[in-house]
Scaffold this motif. Structure first.
Motif, PDB file in Angstrom:
ATOM      1  N   LYS A 151       0.858  -1.189   0.000  1.00  0.00           N
ATOM      2  CA  LYS A 151       0.000   0.000   0.000  1.00  0.00           C
ATOM      3  C   LYS A 151       0.892   1.236   0.000  1.00  0.00           C
ATOM      4  CE  LYS A 151      -3.270   2.864   0.624  1.00  0.00           C
ATOM      5  NZ  LYS A 151      -4.122   3.138  -0.526  1.00  0.00           N
ATOM      6  N   THR A 152       0.700   2.108  -0.978  1.00  0.00           N
ATOM      7  CA  THR A 152       1.509   3.321  -1.009  1.00  0.00           C
ATOM      8  C   THR A 152       0.639   4.548  -0.833  1.00  0.00           C
ATOM      9  OG1 THR A 152       1.324   3.266  -3.401  1.00  0.00           O
ATOM     10  CG2 THR A 152       3.376   2.480  -2.469  1.00  0.00           C
TER      11      THR A 152
ATOM     12  N   ASP B 253       9.293  -0.914   8.652  1.00  0.00           N
ATOM     13  CA  ASP B 253       9.228  -0.180   7.391  1.00  0.00           C
ATOM     14  C   ASP B 253       8.293  -0.845   6.389  1.00  0.00           C
ATOM     15  OD1 ASP B 253      11.023   1.560   8.456  1.00  0.00           O
ATOM     16  OD2 ASP B 253      12.761   0.550   7.604  1.00  0.00           O
TER      17      ASP B 253
ATOM     18  N   PRO C 219       2.123  17.363   5.816  1.00  0.00           N
ATOM     19  CA  PRO C 219       1.030  17.657   6.743  1.00  0.00           C
ATOM     20  C   PRO C 219       1.027  16.635   7.881  1.00  0.00           C
ATOM     21  CG  PRO C 219       0.204  17.223   4.515  1.00  0.00           C
ATOM     22  CD  PRO C 219       1.660  16.997   4.474  1.00  0.00           C
TER      23      PRO C 219
ATOM     24  N   PRO D 297      13.701   6.204   7.008  1.00  0.00           N
ATOM     25  CA  PRO D 297      13.152   4.996   6.401  1.00  0.00           C
ATOM     26  C   PRO D 297      14.096   4.510   5.316  1.00  0.00           C
ATOM     27  CG  PRO D 297      11.659   6.882   6.174  1.00  0.00           C
ATOM     28  CD  PRO D 297      12.908   7.377   6.778  1.00  0.00           C
TER      29      PRO D 297
ATOM     30  N   ARG E 108      13.411   3.034   2.481  1.00  0.00           N
ATOM     31  CA  ARG E 108      13.013   3.217   1.081  1.00  0.00           C
ATOM     32  C   ARG E 108      12.185   4.476   0.960  1.00  0.00           C
ATOM     33  NH1 ARG E 108      10.380  -0.500  -1.628  1.00  0.00           N
ATOM     34  NH2 ARG E 108      11.889  -1.907  -2.515  1.00  0.00           N
ATOM     35  N   PRO E 109      12.870   5.591   0.990  1.00  0.00           N
ATOM     36  CA  PRO E 109      12.099   6.826   0.945  1.00  0.00           C
ATOM     37  C   PRO E 109      11.495   7.079  -0.433  1.00  0.00           C
ATOM     38  CG  PRO E 109      14.454   7.287   1.127  1.00  0.00           C
ATOM     39  CD  PRO E 109      14.303   5.803   0.978  1.00  0.00           C
TER      40      PRO E 109
ATOM     41  N   LEU F  65       9.751   6.272  -4.177  1.00  0.00           N
ATOM     42  CA  LEU F  65       8.856   5.368  -4.862  1.00  0.00           C
ATOM     43  C   LEU F  65       9.543   4.879  -6.116  1.00  0.00           C
ATOM     44  CD1 LEU F  65       5.484   7.211  -4.607  1.00  0.00           C
ATOM     45  CD2 LEU F  65       6.111   5.038  -3.590  1.00  0.00           C
TER      46      LEU F  65
ATOM     47  N   PRO G 255       2.836   3.430  -8.387  1.00  0.00           N
ATOM     48  CA  PRO G 255       1.570   2.725  -8.520  1.00  0.00           C
ATOM     49  C   PRO G 255       0.414   3.629  -8.126  1.00  0.00           C
ATOM     50  CG  PRO G 255       2.999   1.729  -6.857  1.00  0.00           C
ATOM     51  CD  PRO G 255       3.650   2.953  -7.317  1.00  0.00           C
ATOM     52  N   PRO G 256      -0.772   3.273  -8.539  1.00  0.00           N
ATOM     53  CA  PRO G 256      -1.916   4.120  -8.206  1.00  0.00           C
ATOM     54  C   PRO G 256      -2.073   4.201  -6.700  1.00  0.00           C
ATOM     55  CG  PRO G 256      -2.627   1.987  -9.015  1.00  0.00           C
ATOM     56  CD  PRO G 256      -1.163   2.074  -9.245  1.00  0.00           C
ATOM     57  N   VAL G 257      -2.593   5.297  -6.272  1.00  0.00           N
ATOM     58  CA  VAL G 257      -2.728   5.501  -4.849  1.00  0.00           C
ATOM     59  C   VAL G 257      -4.189   5.484  -4.479  1.00  0.00           C
ATOM     60  CG1 VAL G 257      -0.603   6.620  -4.252  1.00  0.00           C
ATOM     61  CG2 VAL G 257      -2.348   7.881  -5.456  1.00  0.00           C
ATOM     62  N   ASP G 258      -4.393   5.273  -3.214  1.00  0.00           N
ATOM     63  CA  ASP G 258      -5.759   5.151  -2.737  1.00  0.00           C
ATOM     64  C   ASP G 258      -6.527   6.444  -2.952  1.00  0.00           C
ATOM     65  OD1 ASP G 258      -7.772   3.681  -1.090  1.00  0.00           O
ATOM     66  OD2 ASP G 258      -7.542   5.527   0.052  1.00  0.00           O
TER      67      ASP G 258
ATOM     68  N   GLU H 139      -7.267   8.713   0.125  1.00  0.00           N
ATOM     69  CA  GLU H 139      -6.064   9.263   0.713  1.00  0.00           C
ATOM     70  C   GLU H 139      -5.491  10.383  -0.125  1.00  0.00           C
ATOM     71  OE1 GLU H 139      -5.056   9.150   3.549  1.00  0.00           O
ATOM     72  OE2 GLU H 139      -6.742   7.795   3.849  1.00  0.00           O
TER      73      GLU H 139
ATOM     74  N   ALA I 265      -4.578  13.990   0.960  1.00  0.00           N
ATOM     75  CA  ALA I 265      -3.215  14.495   0.875  1.00  0.00           C
ATOM     76  C   ALA I 265      -3.139  15.702  -0.039  1.00  0.00           C
ATOM     77  CB  ALA I 265      -2.290  13.400   0.382  1.00  0.00           C
TER      78      ALA I 265
ATOM     79  N   LYS J 132      -4.870  18.877   1.442  1.00  0.00           N
ATOM     80  CA  LYS J 132      -4.239  19.513   2.581  1.00  0.00           C
ATOM     81  C   LYS J 132      -2.773  19.709   2.289  1.00  0.00           C
ATOM     82  CE  LYS J 132      -7.958  18.836   4.936  1.00  0.00           C
ATOM     83  NZ  LYS J 132      -8.729  19.813   5.592  1.00  0.00           N
ATOM     84  N   ALA J 133      -2.415  20.820   1.754  1.00  0.00           N
ATOM     85  CA  ALA J 133      -1.018  21.172   1.588  1.00  0.00           C
ATOM     86  C   ALA J 133      -0.201  20.046   0.977  1.00  0.00           C
ATOM     87  CB  ALA J 133      -0.400  21.550   2.923  1.00  0.00           C
ATOM     88  N   GLY J 134       0.312  20.285  -0.183  1.00  0.00           N
ATOM     89  CA  GLY J 134       1.082  19.276  -0.901  1.00  0.00           C
ATOM     90  C   GLY J 134       2.238  18.810  -0.054  1.00  0.00           C
ATOM     91  N   SER J 135       2.587  17.565  -0.216  1.00  0.00           N
ATOM     92  CA  SER J 135       3.588  17.013   0.676  1.00  0.00           C
ATOM     93  C   SER J 135       4.992  17.282   0.169  1.00  0.00           C
ATOM     94  CB  SER J 135       3.355  15.525   0.817  1.00  0.00           C
ATOM     95  OG  SER J 135       2.835  15.003  -0.387  1.00  0.00           O
TER      96      SER J 135
END
Ligand SMILES: Nc1ncnc2c1ncn2[C@@H]1O[C@H](COP(=O)(O)OP(=O)(O)OP(=O)(O)O)[C@@H](O)[C@H]1O
Ligand SMILES: [Mg+2]
Lengths: 534, 375
Positions: A42-43, A246, A424, B12, B14-15, B17, B22-25, B28, B32, B35-38
């Motif tokens: 899950k990413t 991790d 955030p 971490p 594996r910071p 990607l 891959p597609p994200v939820d 989420e 994301a 609320k303010a880009g990460s």
């Protein structure tokens, strides 16, 4: 439930005690594998939260999940609960491939979840929350009476028959809300109950209660996934342990009781951590009285509390949830108005209001991170500097570079993960959010720190770091008043301990003179929990 | 990974990607990106929040669509660059007064409140500064009067709300009624003509080909942006609106700040009153009618969260300009004001829907594609 429908009075305590808490589905077979996850991924944007997780859960077992803050435990259970959709990997539920498109689907399949962050609707009643989404209905009308009765029944089984089902959730303290979350999970007919750090907001005796319930559940063949950072709990209640690091499974199905702690810790962290409290200063280095509280009273919360904190001293308050500790802290901090009594900083009586307290050099990390401390949509650094940004500002202009640097320093000491202070806060794991809340007051510039459950949800490694930082601040002359439900934490970190029971200080002693059992006896004596199974 | 591997730092492992992420939820991503880009690294709009910029791109898209509609319906006009330039200036001029009010409104809404009295304050300030008595002090006296009236009325709102604990909606609704009433009684329901050439010239004159009103709008927007994103005042505004309890426990004086926000809104109304008086060379109690709705709508389609804690000045500006462009479009096509209002209503709903769903649906599509290709 074979309870009479019409007369609430007949729902007596005996009838309640005999009914099973949750009726396990008839075809439950103990020992059979109910859930198997293979290579779950899950990413989130920029983060691989799950990176190939394996997990196997059997009916009737308590399966513990261990892992550092941000390891992916909550993400994993949210995938199971249908909150998140996995990117890839298989979920096998009772022998068949399954995917839960939404939380309703997961509940239908028999998976009930107690989330780490409370997810109650504050302006609905306890009963309405417990049955949210699956109310008893007749032709579209909610059957309030029946719902209230069933809720009362679940609550009494949880040892909290005193919470009225009609009470608004908003008015409950944090621990009460946690009980309601549990009641909600138990209101479903579940084969698997997932508990994400349920004990974080519970006091010692409540945890015992929780374990009793878990044992009842598993005896009926219901599987429980249990997440906690407290290894003692896992030893006590767990059957098998799966460790995440991790986003990956680093160890699966370890025996919960016999696996040595250092093995567990090293699999979680990839290193060994000395889980010890920092040494107390040998000489009596504490300075003059910093905080003096006299006769502080708020009816129904605490009465006639007097205490003092000297510069460089760590004073711990032990007591049950509901013994008035948090309210006391908030009153000292000026967030609540005392009915009687005075609060002095440096000998001067404080004017009411948080502003005066902050100007006098106080800082408080409150109990509930989400509702009392965080701006969830704002970046980490702005949350860390929420109380101090004015100090770095010049002529009213904020100094974002300086703020980022300070936040990054705290992020490094407290092992914040991921360590990107522009994210955030919302996207952080629960324990990492907690580090932000406490970190806010560790930037320096405060003379007296009021810490309410500072390590709630923080993993073992970061906890040790946090203790070091707190002790380090004390060594620089900062006074600390610490509230914690974990007695060992109070005894290990504090120089002096106050024990509170039902709003009164019942014992004050140097930490070295007390041991855990003495404190627990003091805390519990005459409490409402008397007679409850330990 | 073996137990013995020591990881000295807590980063971490594996910071990053993989190259094709891959597609994200869906849910989420929506969160994301709302609320303010990460990941957004230093860029000039940073303070506005990375996602704010994304949303603003959406608004610019809407604006572009409106221009295309204009060009299709009136190809002859849009073929003339001179006309286009003048039309752009006309739109900006049209947007200027409401734009100034909207900047103040944006602050109030981000701070967790609402100000329904802005139109009434503009009218009261306009009427007050054009009374015979005030005009006798000259243009300076008139400007001072307008600004002072705006600030004072705003302060009254603020005191009622933060110290009197009135709900903002109620307090400012009451002020809406009261201020218009006061304006009507001061002006005796007459139109008061401004005899100050200095004031009247503000709307009539241009500097380097651009109307002064547009400069004023630009200055207020710029100041608003700086205050919101670069000052402690702005930071407090976001904190107070985002989580008042957290702000209070962090030592921010929530009440005083709330009061100041309404005073700021009043100040903006005072500025707007001068601009509007100048445009009409007069003032009357019915002026700036329904400005509160225009300002709130513009702020909302600009991405300001009605529940507080989030919003951008640039978004609000774009919102105002979009509304002005619609009005302009209808005017050049000779359509009725009724049709125009219906379209405006539709745009408000559409803009909010788009903001809520665009990311979700896009990512959901992606996810679906991926599933189908995978199987
Ligand atoms: N909505 C989100 N958007 C982006 N990243 C997220 C989101 N939710 C979680 N993450 C990231 O996923 C990772 C795993 O988080 P998760 O909440 O599962 O950790 P956890 O194991 O439950 O930790 P804790 O013990 O602190 O509760 C973290 O790095 C976190 O920052
Ligand atoms: Mg978690």
């Amino acid at each position: 439930m074979a309870l009479p429908e019409d007369d609430p009075a007949t729902a007596s305590a005996e009838a309640v005690a005999e009914a099973p808490l949750v009726e396990a589905p008839a075809d439950t077979v103990a020992g059979e594998v109910v859930l198997r996850l293979t290579d779950l991924v899950k990413t989130f944007p920029g983060v691989r939260a799950l990176d190939g997780v394996q997990l196997e859960v059997r009916a009737g077992e308590v399966h513990c999940l261990l892992g550092q803050n941000g390891a992916g435990k909550s993400t994993l259970i949210k995938v199971l609960a249908g909150v998140h959709q996995p990117d890839s990997g298989q979920v096998e539920w009772r022998g068949e491939p399954a995917s839960f498109a939404n939380p309703q689907a997961a509940m239908k399949a028999g998976i009930a979840t107690i989330y780490q962050e409370l997810d109650l609707v504050e302006d609905l009643s306890v009963a309405e929350n417990a049955f949210l989404g699956h109310e008893y209905r007749n032709f579209g009308f909610v059957r309030r009476g029946r719902m209230a009765r069933h809720t009362r029944q679940i609550l009494s089984r949880l040892g909290h028959g005193e919470i009225p089902p009609g009470r608004m959730v908003r008015s409950l303290p944090a621990a009460g809300k946690q009980i309601v979350s549990m009641a909600r999970a138990l209101s479903h007919e579940a084969r698997l109950i997932i508990m994400d750090e349920p004990s974080a907001v519970l006091a010692h005796d409540e945890v015992g209660n929780l374990f009793r319930i878990i044992r009842e559940l598993t005896a009926q063949g219901i599987a429980v996934i249990y997440i906690s950072h407290r290894l003692e709990e896992i030893r006590e209640i767990g059957d098998r342990v799966t460790v995440l690091k991790d986003g990956r499974t680093t160890a699966a199905n370890l025996p919960a009781r016999d696996t040595p702690t250092r093995d567990l810790v090293s699999r979680m962290t990839g290193r060994t951590i000395e889980y010890v409290f920092p040494d107390r200063p040998t000489d009596d280095s504490a300075g003059a009285d910093l905080l003096q509280v006299e006769g502080l009273t708020r009816t129904g919360e605490f009465a006639d509390v007097s205490l003092s904190v000297r510069a460089g001293e760590i004073v711990g308050i032990a007591g049950l949830v509901g013994s008035g500790r948090s309210e006391l802290l908030e009153t000292i901090y000026g967030a609540r108005l005392p009915e009687a009594g005075t609060v002095r900083m440096d000998g001067k009586v404080l004017r009411p209001g948080v502003g005066a307290a902050v100007r006098a050099g106080m800082g408080m990390a409150p109990e509930e991170r989400k509702s009392q401390a965080l701006l969830l949509g704002e970046p980490i650094y702005r949350n860390v500097t929420l109380a101090t940004f004015g100090r770095y500002a010049r002529l009213g202009f904020t100094n974002a570079a300086k703020e980022r640097a300070e936040a990054d320093r705290i992020a490094e000491t407290l092992e914040l993960r991921p360590r990107d202070v522009d994210r955030p806060v919302r996207t952080l794991s629960g324990g990492n959010q907690q580090k932000v809340v406490v970190g806010r007051w560790l930037l320096g510039g405060t003379k007296l720190l009021l810490l309410d459950e500072p390590t709630r949800g923080v993993d073992v490694g970061a906890r040790a770091e946090l203790y070091q930082v707190i002790r380090g601040l004390a060594a620089q002359g900062v006074g600390v008043l610490l509230v914690s439900s974990e007695v060992p934490e109070v005894l290990g970190l504090a120089d002096r301990v106050l024990v509170m029971r039902e709003g009164r200080v019942v014992r004050e002693a140097a930490a070295g003179e007390l041991d855990e059992n003495t404190v627990l006896d003091l805390v519990m004596a005459g409490s409402l929990m008397e007679g409850a199974p330990a | 990974m073996s137990d013995a591997t020591p990881t000295p730092t807590a980063t971490p492992e594996r910071p990053q990607l993989p190259a094709q992420s891959p597609p994200v939820d869906p849910a989420e991503t929506a969160v994301a990106s709302n609320k303010a880009g990460s990941g957004g690294k230093l860029s000039w709009w940073r303070g506005d929040g990375g996602d704010g910029a994304k949303r603003n791109l959406g608004l610019i898209g809407v604006l572009a669509a409106l221009i295309v509609v204009g060009a299709v319906t009136k190809p002859d006009l849009y073929g003339d660059p001179n006309w286009v330039w003048n039309n752009v200036l006309a739109i900006l001029q049209l947007a200027s007064v409401v734009g100034v009010v909207t900047v103040g409104m944006t602050f109030v809404i981000i701070g967790g409140g609402i100000d329904l009295s802005v139109g009434a304050i503009v009218a009261l300030a306009g009427v007050w500064c054009t009374t015979v008595a005030t005009q006798s002090y000259g243009a300076g006296g008139m400007i001072f009067a307008a600004l002072a009236v705006g600030i004072c009325v705003g302060l009254v709102n603020g005191v009622l709300i933060s110290y009197g604990r009135l709900v903002p909606f109620i307090a400012t609704l009451a002020m809406l009624v009261a201020a218009r009433g006061l304006a009507a009684s001061i002006s005796n329901k007459q139109t008061q003509v401004s005899s100050s050439t200095f004031i009247n010239d503000i709307a009539a004159r241009k500097v380097i080909g651009i109307p002064i009103l547009v400069y004023i709008l630009g200055a207020v927007v710029l100041a608003g942006w700086v205050v919101l994103n670069r000052t402690t005042f702005g930071r407090r505004t976001i904190a107070v609106g985002g989580n008042p309890e957290a702000a209070r426990l962090a030592g921010i004086n929530v009440r005083r700040h709330t009061m100041l926000l309404y005073a700021l809104s009043g100040l903006c109304c005072g500025i707007a009153a001068i601009m509007l008086t100048s445009q009409a060379t007069s003032a009357q109690a019915a002026m700036a009618n329904l400005y509160e709705l225009d300002a709130i709508a513009a702020a909302i389609i600009g991405g300001t969260l009605l529940s507080g804690g989030r919003g951008t000045i640039v978004g609000s500006l774009l919102g105002v300009i979009i509304f002005a462009t619609i009005t302009n479009l209808f005017a050049i096509n000779g359509l009725s004001i009724e049709a125009q209002n219906m379209v405006k209503g539709g745009i408000i709903v559409a803009a909010v829907l788009v903001q809520q769903f665009q990311f979700k649906s896009v990512t959901r599509l992606l996810a679906r594609n991926r599933v189908t290709t995978a199987t």
